[in-house]
Enzyme design. Structure first.
Site, mmCIF file in Angstrom:
data_model
loop_
_atom_site.group_PDB
_atom_site.id
_atom_site.type_symbol
_atom_site.label_atom_id
_atom_site.label_comp_id
_atom_site.label_asym_id
_atom_site.label_seq_id
_atom_site.Cartn_x
_atom_site.Cartn_y
_atom_site.Cartn_z
ATOM 1 N N LYS A 29 0.827 -1.199 0.000
ATOM 2 C CA LYS A 29 0.000 0.000 0.000
ATOM 3 C C LYS A 29 0.866 1.255 0.000
ATOM 4 O O LYS A 29 0.366 2.361 -0.045
ATOM 5 C CB LYS A 29 -0.910 -0.012 1.225
ATOM 6 C CG LYS A 29 -2.127 0.855 1.083
ATOM 7 C CD LYS A 29 -3.102 0.596 2.201
ATOM 8 C CE LYS A 29 -4.396 1.312 1.950
ATOM 9 N NZ LYS A 29 -5.411 0.993 2.924
ATOM 10 N N GLU A 61 -9.040 -9.597 -7.203
ATOM 11 C CA GLU A 61 -9.804 -8.924 -6.147
ATOM 12 C C GLU A 61 -10.676 -7.869 -6.802
ATOM 13 O O GLU A 61 -10.785 -7.810 -8.019
ATOM 14 C CB GLU A 61 -8.865 -8.307 -5.112
ATOM 15 C CG GLU A 61 -7.933 -7.241 -5.657
ATOM 16 C CD GLU A 61 -6.962 -6.692 -4.620
ATOM 17 O OE1 GLU A 61 -7.195 -6.870 -3.412
ATOM 18 O OE2 GLU A 61 -5.975 -6.085 -5.029
#
Length: 184
Positions: A29, A61
């Site tokens: 991230k 995802e």
């Protein structure tokens, strides 16, 4: 951060799909999430809530969520690897599945399995667990709330229903985060 409106919880959501164009370290991230933002905007522009991502024929995802598939009573989850940003909700759902005896597999999930799923749903800390009832303008052949799950003992606090309903019975919204009840 807002939780999803009751209408999304009750009626499910629409999603679009796209090729996963992100770089190969989606688990970090610390770098730019610009591609995720662009893919999320793709869904919003199409009047949808989420973009379901596929890379080389396999589910990775959502642009801002984890995606789960239920086929023949088995919960299918993509492998947590460098192609997905790991989420708390993903882990908790798999913990609950194991704890309550729900047949589940963490493995590569094909695009065909995803498109042909009995249940398809997204989850995240802010969106909770939402059934995906439309993917790429194609309504699911069965409403996920009507698909019986083979393991009727899952989440003994509920009777019948789908994985989504059973998980919702264990998820308690709390402020901007979710608290999960592990009461057995």
């Amino acid at each position: 951060m807002l939780t999803p409106p009751q209408s999304q919880r009750d009626q499910g959501i629409a999603a679009v799909s796209a090729a996963d164009i992100r770089w190969l370290r989606c688990d970090l991230k610390a770098t730019s999430l610009l591609a995720n933002c662009l893919l999320r905007q793709m869904a919003v522009s199409a009047g949808c809530v989420e973009t379901v991502l596929f890379r080389d024929g396999f589910l990775t995802e959502g642009s801002a969520s984890s995606i789960f598939v239920v086929k023949n009573g088995v919960l299918l989850a993509p492998i947590k690897n460098h192609l997905m940003l790991p989420g708390i909700t993903y882990d908790v759902i798999l913990e609950l599945a194991a704890q309550h005896g729900l047949p589940h597999e963490v493995r590569d999930v094909t695009e065909a399995e995803t498109r042909g799923a009995d249940e398809l749903w997204m989850c995240s800390s802010t969106k909770e667990v939402l059934p995906v009832v439309t993917l790429d303008d194609i309504e699911r052949k069965l409403d996920p709330r009507d698909v019986p799950l083979d393991n009727a003992t899952l989440f003994e606090a509920t009777s019948g229903g789908t994985v989504v309903e059973r998980l919702k019975a264990r998820v308690q919204p709390w402020g901007p985060y979710l608290r999960y009840s592990y009461v057995t």
